[in-house]
Design a protein around this motif. Structure first.
Motif: not given
Length: 335
Positions: A129-132, A134-137, A142-145, A191-195
């Protein structure tokens, strides 16, 4: 034994495997140098953020490991060989057979059992979750969580594009050609494909997988699935998973699970977002991919192993799915 977090869990399993870590330039390989027949586990990691692991090993002794994990993480990958036996608190699922999978873990408690002589082969990506956070969010708000998925529910599904990514990463890793920057680029792509799948339509395998209400089978015709029907469809799925290389006919399968053919076909499509024949074909092709990359078997021998009487039909289907012949696909392992 009891583990308190995923890292501790992995460490205890590797210890039971009698594996020792050998640190390479950008990955770690775990193995028993005195017993090479036990196989290996390879791990690439950006510590605390994500991991990519490949396992091909045989269990040396019986052991059981309880777990009580608070850490949240996302795992997805493909199991090629080996049935995993486990019990998760408040979850009826107690085993996992070879297939693709996706799961978001949160407050995970349960127990897993390994038996001497079991062989496991698979590859998976773990994202913390740390990756989401600190990096993704911060960069892609507007990406998945993690809240977009049911916690601790194993979706036995992955978009084919992601399964292909994992196959490519596995091939590169096993030939010692996987770089850290390429791995992270592919994790972002996954992650982009799942999103895209989640937000492209409300009718997708992740958000709709547990919706077993009315199923439309015609212009104005619906059928309703009962809890009994759902259990029958799950049983059919398990049979097809086990017998993918020699699957029963739909008529025979219908009798085996005590569900009429119409409900079986419509319910299977609604739950797994593919037809029965597409599902068995996907397993056959996964097995074929593995054999092409890890053995020197001929195309004719592989076609027979995955259930094709005529190698020409196998080649045609393989090319339809991968865009290249089995031989052209095999050549990729050299690059």
């Amino acid at each position: 034994m009891n583990s308190k977090n995923p890292k501790d869990f992995q460490s205890k399993v590797l210890k039971e495997m009698t594996f020792t870590p050998f640190t390479m330039d950008n990955y770690t390989i775990y193995k028993n140098a005195h017993r090479p027949e036990l196989g290996y586990f390879i791990k690439y990691a950006r510590e605390g953020y994500y991991e990519f692991g490949i396992g091909d090993y045989t269990i040396p002794n019986n052991f059981t490991l309880s777990f009580d994990h608070n850490e949240e993480l996302m795992r997805f990958g493909t199991v090629y060989t080996g049935e995993t036996k486990f019990k998760i608190e408040n979850n009826p699922i107690s085993s996992f057979t070879p297939s693709s999978f996706f799961v978001v873990e949160k407050m995970l408690r349960g127990k897993q059992t390994w038996k001497k002589g079991q062989h496991f082969h698979g590859a998976e990506i773990t994202i913390h979750k740390k990756y989401f956070k600190e990096i993704i969010e911060p960069n892609f708000p507007n990406t998945i969580n993690f809240s977009d998925f049911i916690s601790n529910y194993t979706y036995r599904y992955l978009p084919l594009e992601i399964a292909s990514i994992i196959q490519t990463l596995r091939s590169l890793a096993e030939s010692d050609k996987l770089t850290a920057i390429y791995l992270e680029s592919k994790i972002l792509e996954a992650i982009a494909l799942i999103n895209n799948e989640i937000f492209s339509s409300p009718e997708n395998a992740f958000t709709n997988q547990l919706d077993y209400g009315d199923i439309k089978i015609g212009k104005d015709r619906y059928i309703t699935l009962t809890a009994s029907d759902v259990n029958a469809i799950q049983k059919a799925y398990d049979i097809l998973t086990k017998e993918a290389c020699n699957p029963p006919t739909i008529k025979s399968l219908s009798k085996m699970v005590f569900l009429n053919e119409q409900k079986l076909k419509a319910g299977f499509l609604a739950r797994y977002h593919m037809t029965i024949s597409e599902y068995t074909c996907s397993i056959r092709m996964t097995i074929a991919e593995n054999l092409l990359f890890t053995t020197e078997l001929t195309v004719d021998e592989i076609s027979k192993k995955v259930g094709y009487s005529y190698s020409g039909n196998f080649v045609k289907m393989f090319k339809q799915i991968h865009g290249k012949t089995p031989l052209a696909f095999r050549k990729m392992r050299k690059y």
